[in-house]
Design a protein around this motif. Structure first.
Motif, PDB file in Angstrom:
ATOM      1  N   GLN A  52       0.826  -1.207   0.000  1.00 31.62           N
ATOM      2  CA  GLN A  52       0.000   0.000   0.000  1.00 31.62           C
ATOM      3  C   GLN A  52       0.862   1.259   0.000  1.00 31.62           C
ATOM      4  N   ARG A  53       1.900   1.279   0.836  1.00 36.27           N
ATOM      5  CA  ARG A  53       2.788   2.437   0.887  1.00 36.27           C
ATOM      6  C   ARG A  53       3.515   2.621  -0.439  1.00 36.27           C
ATOM      7  N   ARG A  56       1.581   4.059  -3.481  1.00 40.73           N
ATOM      8  CA  ARG A  56       1.257   5.488  -3.466  1.00 40.73           C
ATOM      9  C   ARG A  56       2.276   6.292  -4.271  1.00 40.73           C
ATOM     10  N   ASP A  57       3.420   5.679  -4.549  1.00 40.19           N
ATOM     11  CA  ASP A  57       4.447   6.308  -5.382  1.00 40.19           C
ATOM     12  C   ASP A  57       4.072   6.042  -6.842  1.00 40.19           C
ATOM     13  N   PRO A  58       3.798   7.093  -7.620  1.00 40.05           N
ATOM     14  CA  PRO A  58       3.368   6.881  -9.011  1.00 40.05           C
ATOM     15  C   PRO A  58       4.378   6.100  -9.855  1.00 40.05           C
ATOM     16  N   ALA A  61       3.965   2.444  -8.977  1.00 37.72           N
ATOM     17  CA  ALA A  61       2.712   1.960  -9.563  1.00 37.72           C
ATOM     18  C   ALA A  61       2.881   1.714 -11.065  1.00 37.72           C
TER      19      ALA A  61
END
Length: 108
Positions: A52-53, A56-58, A61
């Motif tokens: 999840q953490r 959050r970094d594009p 992802a």
């Protein structure tokens, strides 16, 4: 500032500019220190918390959504030695290092 991901990326960039390899030991020591601090900071996180953490970094992802990287990661899971061949490609190496820094890929 305790942003170990950015610190590791900066040190890795320094390594790319150290053409004579005069600072290899110092660079490796700094990466190791940052990684150890990162591990300590993330101690107790579950795999789900890490994912999840990281997502959050594009950039993370995007890497995780890349079908080629998915294939490389699947190969590495089945045969960790295969990852060494992929690491010869600087683009793949940068992406793998980003995933390591994010905690998605764990090294021993």
């Amino acid at each position: 500032m305790r942003d170990y991901v950015k610190a590791i990326e900066a040190v890795q960039e320094a390594a790319e500019h150290d053409e004579t390899r005069a600072h290899t030991k110092e660079i490796q020591d700094q990466i190791w220190k940052c990684q150890q601090a990162q591990f300590a900071q993330r101690e107790g996180e579950s795999d789900e918390d890490v994912m999840q953490r990281a997502m959050r970094d594009p950039e993370v992802a995007q890497i995780m959504g890349d079908p080629i990287m998915q294939s490389i990661l699947q190969q590495a899971q089945a045969n960790p030695a295969a990852l060494q061949d992929h690491m010869k490609n600087p683009i793949v190496r940068d992406k793998i290092n980003k995933l390591i820094s994010a905690g998605i890929i764990r090294t021993r």
